[in-house]
Design a protein around this motif. Sequence first.
Motif, PDB file in Angstrom:
ATOM      1  N   VAL A 167      12.437 -39.915  38.360  1.00  0.00           N
ATOM      2  CA  VAL A 167      12.493 -40.070  39.831  1.00  0.00           C
ATOM      3  C   VAL A 167      11.158 -39.763  40.503  1.00  0.00           C
ATOM      4  CG1 VAL A 167      14.973 -39.578  40.045  1.00  0.00           C
ATOM      5  CG2 VAL A 167      13.326 -37.682  40.109  1.00  0.00           C
ATOM      6  N   LEU A 168      10.255 -39.158  39.749  1.00  0.00           N
ATOM      7  CA  LEU A 168       8.955 -38.787  40.329  1.00  0.00           C
ATOM      8  C   LEU A 168       7.949 -39.913  40.168  1.00  0.00           C
ATOM      9  CD1 LEU A 168       8.592 -35.161  38.878  1.00  0.00           C
ATOM     10  CD2 LEU A 168       9.098 -35.788  41.262  1.00  0.00           C
ATOM     11  N   PRO A 169       6.982 -40.019  41.083  1.00  0.00           N
ATOM     12  CA  PRO A 169       5.898 -40.986  40.869  1.00  0.00           C
ATOM     13  C   PRO A 169       5.081 -40.593  39.633  1.00  0.00           C
ATOM     14  CG  PRO A 169       5.521 -39.645  42.867  1.00  0.00           C
ATOM     15  CD  PRO A 169       6.860 -39.273  42.336  1.00  0.00           C
ATOM     16  N   ASP A 170       4.398 -41.586  39.046  1.00  0.00           N
ATOM     17  CA  ASP A 170       3.521 -41.284  37.908  1.00  0.00           C
ATOM     18  C   ASP A 170       2.274 -40.581  38.420  1.00  0.00           C
ATOM     19  OD1 ASP A 170       5.044 -42.313  35.840  1.00  0.00           O
ATOM     20  OD2 ASP A 170       4.354 -44.362  36.219  1.00  0.00           O
ATOM     21  N   ASN A 171       2.090 -39.358  38.024  1.00  0.00           N
ATOM     22  CA  ASN A 171       0.868 -38.641  38.405  1.00  0.00           C
ATOM     23  C   ASN A 171       0.678 -37.428  37.497  1.00  0.00           C
ATOM     24  OD1 ASN A 171       2.621 -36.628  39.475  1.00  0.00           O
ATOM     25  ND2 ASN A 171       2.710 -37.738  41.427  1.00  0.00           N
ATOM     26  N   GLU A 172      -0.394 -36.720  37.754  1.00  0.00           N
ATOM     27  CA  GLU A 172      -0.761 -35.609  36.881  1.00  0.00           C
ATOM     28  C   GLU A 172       0.311 -34.512  36.863  1.00  0.00           C
ATOM     29  OE1 GLU A 172      -4.435 -33.711  37.961  1.00  0.00           O
ATOM     30  OE2 GLU A 172      -4.220 -32.268  36.310  1.00  0.00           O
ATOM     31  N   ALA A 173       0.844 -34.198  38.042  1.00  0.00           N
ATOM     32  CA  ALA A 173       1.833 -33.109  38.112  1.00  0.00           C
ATOM     33  C   ALA A 173       3.102 -33.508  37.355  1.00  0.00           C
ATOM     34  CB  ALA A 173       2.155 -32.788  39.568  1.00  0.00           C
ATOM     35  N   HIS A 174       3.471 -34.776  37.444  1.00  0.00           N
ATOM     36  CA  HIS A 174       4.607 -35.294  36.682  1.00  0.00           C
ATOM     37  C   HIS A 174       4.376 -35.074  35.183  1.00  0.00           C
ATOM     38  CE1 HIS A 174       7.416 -39.036  35.954  1.00  0.00           C
ATOM     39  NE2 HIS A 174       7.500 -38.175  34.966  1.00  0.00           N
ATOM     40  N   GLU A 175       3.199 -35.410  34.729  1.00  0.00           N
ATOM     41  CA  GLU A 175       2.873 -35.224  33.302  1.00  0.00           C
ATOM     42  C   GLU A 175       2.854 -33.749  32.907  1.00  0.00           C
ATOM     43  OE1 GLU A 175      -0.722 -37.368  32.377  1.00  0.00           O
ATOM     44  OE2 GLU A 175       0.155 -39.260  33.092  1.00  0.00           O
ATOM     45  N   LEU A 176       2.416 -32.923  33.839  1.00  0.00           N
ATOM     46  CA  LEU A 176       2.407 -31.480  33.559  1.00  0.00           C
ATOM     47  C   LEU A 176       3.831 -30.941  33.453  1.00  0.00           C
ATOM     48  CD1 LEU A 176      -0.554 -30.366  35.860  1.00  0.00           C
ATOM     49  CD2 LEU A 176      -0.465 -30.130  33.354  1.00  0.00           C
ATOM     50  N   LEU A 177       4.741 -31.436  34.287  1.00  0.00           N
ATOM     51  CA  LEU A 177       6.139 -30.998  34.203  1.00  0.00           C
ATOM     52  C   LEU A 177       6.770 -31.429  32.879  1.00  0.00           C
ATOM     53  CD1 LEU A 177       7.256 -31.714  37.878  1.00  0.00           C
ATOM     54  CD2 LEU A 177       7.329 -29.463  36.757  1.00  0.00           C
ATOM     55  N   ALA A 178       6.446 -32.643  32.436  1.00  0.00           N
ATOM     56  CA  ALA A 178       6.932 -33.109  31.130  1.00  0.00           C
ATOM     57  C   ALA A 178       6.315 -32.251  30.027  1.00  0.00           C
ATOM     58  CB  ALA A 178       6.597 -34.581  30.938  1.00  0.00           C
ATOM     59  N   GLY A 179       5.011 -31.997  30.175  1.00  0.00           N
ATOM     60  CA  GLY A 179       4.311 -31.190  29.183  1.00  0.00           C
ATOM     61  C   GLY A 179       4.830 -29.756  29.136  1.00  0.00           C
ATOM     62  N   LEU A 180       5.210 -29.250  30.305  1.00  0.00           N
ATOM     63  CA  LEU A 180       5.730 -27.885  30.380  1.00  0.00           C
ATOM     64  C   LEU A 180       7.038 -27.776  29.594  1.00  0.00           C
ATOM     65  CD1 LEU A 180       5.176 -25.111  31.791  1.00  0.00           C
ATOM     66  CD2 LEU A 180       6.697 -25.878  33.613  1.00  0.00           C
ATOM     67  N   ALA A 181       7.854 -28.812  29.697  1.00  0.00           N
ATOM     68  CA  ALA A 181       9.118 -28.833  28.946  1.00  0.00           C
ATOM     69  C   ALA A 181       8.839 -28.779  27.446  1.00  0.00           C
ATOM     70  CB  ALA A 181       9.924 -30.076  29.310  1.00  0.00           C
ATOM     71  N   GLU A 182       7.878 -29.563  27.005  1.00  0.00           N
ATOM     72  CA  GLU A 182       7.475 -29.554  25.586  1.00  0.00           C
ATOM     73  C   GLU A 182       6.928 -28.177  25.194  1.00  0.00           C
ATOM     74  OE1 GLU A 182       7.421 -31.918  23.291  1.00  0.00           O
ATOM     75  OE2 GLU A 182       7.763 -33.774  24.435  1.00  0.00           O
ATOM     76  N   TYR A 183       6.044 -27.692  26.042  1.00  0.00           N
ATOM     77  CA  TYR A 183       5.339 -26.440  25.773  1.00  0.00           C
ATOM     78  C   TYR A 183       6.315 -25.295  25.595  1.00  0.00           C
ATOM     79  CZ  TYR A 183       2.654 -22.229  26.977  1.00  0.00           C
ATOM     80  OH  TYR A 183       2.106 -20.974  27.001  1.00  0.00           O
ATOM     81  N   LEU A 184       7.372 -25.297  26.436  1.00  0.00           N
ATOM     82  CA  LEU A 184       8.340 -24.200  26.398  1.00  0.00           C
ATOM     83  C   LEU A 184       9.008 -24.098  25.032  1.00  0.00           C
ATOM     84  CD1 LEU A 184      10.162 -24.370  29.846  1.00  0.00           C
ATOM     85  CD2 LEU A 184       8.615 -22.611  29.012  1.00  0.00           C
ATOM     86  N   ILE A 185       9.212 -25.244  24.371  1.00  0.00           N
ATOM     87  CA  ILE A 185       9.874 -25.147  23.075  1.00  0.00           C
ATOM     88  C   ILE A 185       8.902 -25.208  21.896  1.00  0.00           C
ATOM     89  CG2 ILE A 185      12.060 -26.065  23.971  1.00  0.00           C
ATOM     90  CD1 ILE A 185      11.456 -28.552  22.214  1.00  0.00           C
ATOM     91  N   GLU A 186       7.658 -25.634  22.149  1.00  0.00           N
ATOM     92  CA  GLU A 186       6.712 -25.740  21.033  1.00  0.00           C
ATOM     93  C   GLU A 186       5.926 -24.453  20.807  1.00  0.00           C
ATOM     94  OE1 GLU A 186       7.084 -27.855  19.012  1.00  0.00           O
ATOM     95  OE2 GLU A 186       8.058 -29.464  20.134  1.00  0.00           O
ATOM     96  N   ARG A 187       5.813 -23.671  21.903  1.00  0.00           N
ATOM     97  CA  ARG A 187       4.991 -22.446  21.838  1.00  0.00           C
ATOM     98  C   ARG A 187       5.276 -21.686  20.549  1.00  0.00           C
ATOM     99  NH1 ARG A 187       9.146 -18.711  24.206  1.00  0.00           N
ATOM    100  NH2 ARG A 187      10.703 -20.300  24.180  1.00  0.00           N
ATOM    101  N   GLY A 188       4.299 -21.051  20.058  1.00  0.00           N
ATOM    102  CA  GLY A 188       4.385 -20.467  18.727  1.00  0.00           C
ATOM    103  C   GLY A 188       5.017 -19.116  18.753  1.00  0.00           C
TER     104      GLY A 188
END
Lengths: 347, 347
Positions: free
Chosen positions: B325-346
Motif C-alpha cells: 500500500v506504500l509508494p516505492d521509496n527508500e523508507a518503504h524498503e527500509l521497513l521491508a528490510g527491518l522485517a528481514e533484519y528482525l529475524i536475521e539478526r545474529g
Amino acid sequence: MSAPAPAVKAAVESRRELVNAAFDERLPIEEPERLYRASRHLLDAGGKRLRPVVTLLVAEALLDGDVTDERYEAMSTLDGSDEIDLMAAAASIETIQSFTLIHDDIMDDDDLRRGVPAVHRVFDTETAILAGDTLYSKAFEFMLETGGRPERMVQALSELAQTCTRICEGQSLDVEFERRRAVTTDEYIHMVEQKTAVLYAAAARIPALLLGADQETADALGAYGLDVGRAFQIRDDVLDLTVPSEQLGKQRGSDLVEGKRTAVTLHAREQGVDVESLVATDDLDAVTEDEINAAVATLEEAGSIEYARTLSRDLVERGKSRLDVLPDNEAHELLAGLAEYLIERGY
Amino acid sequence: MSAPAPAVKAAVESRRELVNAAFDERLPIEEPERLYRASRHLLDAGGKRLRPVVTLLVAEALLDGDVTDERYEAMSTLDGSDEIDLMAAAASIETIQSFTLIHDDIMDDDDLRRGVPAVHRVFDTETAILAGDTLYSKAFEFMLETGGRPERMVQALSELAQTCTRICEGQSLDVEFERRRAVTTDEYIHMVEQKTAVLYAAAARIPALLLGADQETADALGAYGLDVGRAFQIRDDVLDLTVPSEQLGKQRGSDLVEGKRTAVTLHAREQGVDVESLVATDDLDAVTEDEINAAVATLEEAGSIEYARTLSRDLVERGKSRLDVLPDNEAHELLAGLAEYLIERGY
C-alpha cells in the motif's frame, strides 16, 4: 442553597445504581476470565460512586434539568448540536478510581478494602498489577466512547491523562512523606490535592468540556472538585479521631497508632506536640480507649482538631461558591449539598 | 525490495538518536524526583527503539520522503492541510513499551533488564509500580501532543487505548499458560500477538491515522506490524537454541532450562517429544553444552526448530507484502528490510 442531607443521599443512591448497571454492561467478564474477574473485584464490592455521581450531577445542572435520556447515554449537548454518552465518562472516572485502589493496596500491602480482601489477596500480585493496568486503559476506552465532537473528546482525554499523572505524583509524595522526618501541613495539603482531589476536579470538569460549556465554567467546576476533594480527605483525618470505632468500621485513632501523617498531627507537631509519643503502641489490637482519649485531648488542646475542622469547612464553603457559574436548579443544590454531606457524614 | 542489513542498521541508529533526544526534552526529571528518575531508568538504559523507528519510517514512506522537519516535530499531513508532531507519537509508543517492561519485571521478579538492574531492584516495588503508572498516562499525554485534526487524534488515542488493553490480556495469558499443563501452538501464537505484536501494529498504524491516510492503508500497515511482531517473538524462540551463548548474552537454551513454553517446545510436544525431560536441570549454572546440544538435536529431529523458523519467515514475507500500500521509496524498503533484519539478526 444546599439540598438537605436526605435528599443528597437519595440522589446519590439512585444514580449509583445506574453507574453500577453501566459496569455490568461495559466491563463484562470476558477472556482472559481471571484478569477480568480481578478487574471487577473492587467495583463489585461496592463503593459510594461519589465521583461519577458528581459527573452526572454537573451535567444535569448545566443542562438545567433537561436530561434527554434517563440512563445518561444520549444526552444532548448545551447547544443541542449533538448527543454524548455521558455515562461512559462517569464510568471512566470511577474506573480510574478503582485502578488506583488496586495498585495502592499492593503498595501499602493492605489486606482489606471496602470490607472485602484486596485484589492482590484474592488473586495474586501479578494479577492485581495487571487488573489495575487493564482498568487504566479501559478508562481511556470508556472516555472515547462518549462520542460527541472530536475537539471536545480531545479536551476530556487530555484532562483525564493529566489527572492520572498527577495522581501518580501524589501517591509518590505520600510514599516519600512516610519515609521523611519533617513534613509541613502545606506539603501535606499539596499531596492530598495531587493524590485525591484532582480526580474530583476531573469528575466535575469533564462533563462541562464534553457538553460544550465555556472555559470559565469548566474551570470553576474543576475548582469545585479540587476544594471538595481536599475537604473530604482532611475531614477524614478528623473523623478518625472523633467518630466511635463501631461507626468508623475500624479502630478510632488508627492513624495515630499507625503513625500516619494527617492534617491534625502535622498541625500538632507545628505547635510543639510530641506526636510520636501520643500513643505508646503501634499495635491496633493493643491500644486502649483511654490512650486514644488522652491523645485526642492533647490534640484538642493544641487546637489541631479545630484547625483541620475549620480548614475542611472553609474548603467546602469555597467549593460551593464555585458553583455560582451554574444555573439555579435542583442539581446545583445537590452538588452544594454533596459538598456539605461529604464533611458532615458521621460515617 | 528490502534494504540491506547495514542500511537498515544505520537508519535505525540515526532515528534512535532522535527518539532518545525527544525523551530528554519530553520526560525531564522533575518533582517528585524519585518518581521521575524511576520512570526514566529503563529508557536511559538503552534499547533499540524499534517501535518508534517503525512509526517514523511509516510516516516517511507515506509522505514519499517529503519530511518537512528533520526532527519529525512539524510534519505536514498527506493533504498538506496541517502539521503534526510525529515525534510525540513515536515517544508515546516507546513509553508504553517501557511501562510494560517495568511492570513485567515486577511480575516475573526479574533482576536485570537491558543489562541494568530492573526498576524495582534499583528503587523498590512501590516506586516501580508508580513509575509504570506514570509512563502509562504520559504515553497518552504525548499522543495528545501530536496536534493535528481532533478526529484523527481521537482515532490514534483509540488505537493506543485498545492496544494497551490487549497487551494486558496477553500478559495475563502468559501468566496463565505458565500455570497450565497443556498449551497449543495456536494459543501460544495468539498470546504472542496480544502481548507483543499489537504494539508493533499500533506503531505502524498510528502514523497513518495521524497523517490522514485512508482506512485500507492504515489497516494494511497495522497488519504489517502484527506479522512482524509475531515473527520477531517466534524467531527469538529459535535464536535461544541456535545462537552461541557469547553472542546471545545469556546461556543458550535458557528457555529449555527454565521450562518456558516457546513455539519450538510446544510444536515438539505436539510431535510427542517429552519436552520436560530434554534438560535434566533447572539451574542455568549447572547445565552443560552437551545437554543443550542433545536437546537441540532432538528438537531438530522432531522438525520443531524448522517449524518455528518457517513460521517466522512466512510471517515476515506476509508482513512485507502488506507494505504494497506504500509508494516505492527508500523508507518503504527500509521497513521491508527491518522485517528481514528482525529475524536475521545474529543476535
